[in-house]
Design an enzyme around this catalytic site. Structure first.
Site, PDB file in Angstrom:
ATOM      1  N   ASP A 180      12.075  -4.336  -6.384  1.00 50.20           N
ATOM      2  CA  ASP A 180      12.143  -4.208  -5.421  1.00 50.20           C
ATOM      3  C   ASP A 180      10.460  -4.554  -6.296  1.00 50.20           C
ATOM      4  O   ASP A 180      10.776  -5.364  -7.430  1.00 50.20           O
ATOM      5  CB  ASP A 180      11.050  -2.644  -5.426  1.00 50.20           C
ATOM      6  CG  ASP A 180      11.375  -1.823  -6.699  1.00 50.20           C
ATOM      7  OD1 ASP A 180      11.161  -2.103  -7.629  1.00 50.20           O
ATOM      8  OD2 ASP A 180      12.076  -0.680  -6.728  1.00 50.20           O
ATOM      9  N   ASN A 234      -0.898  -0.931  -2.828  1.00 51.91           N
ATOM     10  CA  ASN A 234      -1.372  -0.224  -1.284  1.00 51.91           C
ATOM     11  C   ASN A 234      -2.196   0.459  -1.772  1.00 51.91           C
ATOM     12  O   ASN A 234      -3.386   1.208  -0.711  1.00 51.91           O
ATOM     13  CB  ASN A 234      -0.089   0.359   0.063  1.00 51.91           C
ATOM     14  CG  ASN A 234       0.746  -0.027  -0.263  1.00 51.91           C
ATOM     15  OD1 ASN A 234       0.121  -1.205   0.295  1.00 51.91           O
ATOM     16  ND2 ASN A 234       2.208   0.501   0.092  1.00 51.91           N
ATOM     17  N   ASP A 284       0.783  -4.950   3.209  1.00 47.68           N
ATOM     18  CA  ASP A 284       2.255  -6.055   4.109  1.00 47.68           C
ATOM     19  C   ASP A 284       2.218  -7.098   4.263  1.00 47.68           C
ATOM     20  O   ASP A 284       3.037  -7.822   4.044  1.00 47.68           O
ATOM     21  CB  ASP A 284       1.387  -5.623   6.401  1.00 47.68           C
ATOM     22  CG  ASP A 284       1.797  -3.905   6.330  1.00 47.68           C
ATOM     23  OD1 ASP A 284       2.516  -3.355   5.765  1.00 47.68           O
ATOM     24  OD2 ASP A 284       1.080  -3.755   7.062  1.00 47.68           O
ATOM     25  N   ASP A 286       9.379  -1.616  -0.043  1.00 49.67           N
ATOM     26  CA  ASP A 286       8.926  -2.771  -0.902  1.00 49.67           C
ATOM     27  C   ASP A 286      10.487  -2.662  -1.959  1.00 49.67           C
ATOM     28  O   ASP A 286      10.243  -3.438  -2.178  1.00 49.67           O
ATOM     29  CB  ASP A 286       8.056  -2.554  -2.246  1.00 49.67           C
ATOM     30  CG  ASP A 286       8.468  -1.356  -3.756  1.00 49.67           C
ATOM     31  OD1 ASP A 286       8.479  -0.823  -2.670  1.00 49.67           O
ATOM     32  OD2 ASP A 286       8.065  -1.837  -4.399  1.00 49.67           O
TER      33      ASP A 286
END
Length: 283
Positions: A111, A119, A128, A154
């Site tokens: 990840d 974010n 994104d 993620d």
């Protein structure tokens, strides 16, 4: 003479098909004009899928729509990678192959480090973009035969089939370097750089394991990579197994008969204990 024979055979096949159709219950026959396909067509067009022209045979058109929807159901809409549903199917198949043949198969789980902060600071559209960029990088680091999937958020997974020697370690390090070298340009002019943490584990050879156990062992390695400072790879040591011909026979017999085979129950020193002991998730 030959043309007459071919004609008779063709006529006979046509009559057989017509007879077979006439035997079907009325409920089996579908009037394509009554099907509401607008939503399906809109979904496929939105995903960039090409549809047959209106001149296409109705049956062929419907079959194409079904095939493309089936394919779409196995893809992650954001990254274009395989999704969790497809990954789980491939993982179960790999376990069967490893149990029967003894081939090495390797699972990587990774990840993005501090993704939540990205974010929070730059917004979800930027997040994104980061996910799409990392996904494309992962696909470029593996063989066509390997499976790259997004589990969600993620978190990504990679199944390396027939993974010999230190190939899994090499792929993990290649990913680490490739992602670290990324420079993600934003519209605002900001350039982002991200890193990933990676955990990996082999499927035990000649042993009938389960997807849950394999994922759990790999997740423990990912947790270790994150707890040791992130931006690193942690690989579980591959157990060395010596299986005799008699033991292989004992293993395969239950598999071929459909009865439960050996179940992996021995944990390594690195993964000893239950996953319940990991109480806090590190982002």
């Amino acid at each position: 003479m030959q043309n007459r024979l071919l004609y008779r055979l063709s006529l006979k096949n046509t009559q057989t098909r017509v007879t077979a159709l006439s035997l079907l219950p009325a409920s089996y026959l579908v009037d394509l004009r009554k099907l509401r396909l607008d939503d399906a067509r809109a979904l496929l067009e939105h995903s960039g899928q090409s549809l047959p022209t209106e001149q296409t045979d109705a049956t062929q058109f419907l079959q194409t729509v079904i095939d493309k929807l089936s394919e779409l159901s196995l893809k992650d809409p954001l990254t274009g990678l395989s999704n969790r549903r497809y990954f789980q199917g491939i993982l179960s198949r790999e376990i069967e192959i490893v149990a029967r043949s003894g081939e090495s198969s390797f699972l990587l789980m990774l990840d993005i480090d501090y993704f939540k902060s990205i974010n929070d600071q730059y917004g979800h559209p930027t997040g994104d973009i980061v996910l799409q960029t990392v996904a494309k990088t992962l696909s470029g680091c593996v063989r066509p035969m390997d499976t790259v999937a997004r589990l969600g958020g993620d978190e990504f997974v990679i199944i390396l089939s027939n993974c010999q020697g230190y190939y899994g370690q090499q792929v993990a390090e290649r990913i680490l370097e490739a992602v670290s070298a990324l420079k993600i340009e934003l519209i605002s002019g900001v350039t982002l750089q991200v890193t990933v943490s990676i955990g990996g584990a082999f499927a035990p050879r000649w042993v009938r394991s389960t997807p849950e156990l394999w994922i759990n062992r790999t997740d423990i390695m990912l947790y270790r990579a994150k707890s040791e400072g992130r931006n690193r790879v942690c690989i579980e040591a591959q157990p060395v197994l010596a299986v005799s011909a008699e033991e292989k026979s004992l293993l395969f017999s239950p598999l071929s008969m459909g009865d439960p085979a050996w179940i992996e129950s021995i944990t390594t020193d690195d993964s000893a204990g239950s996953s319940d002991g990991i109480a806090t998730e590190i982002n």
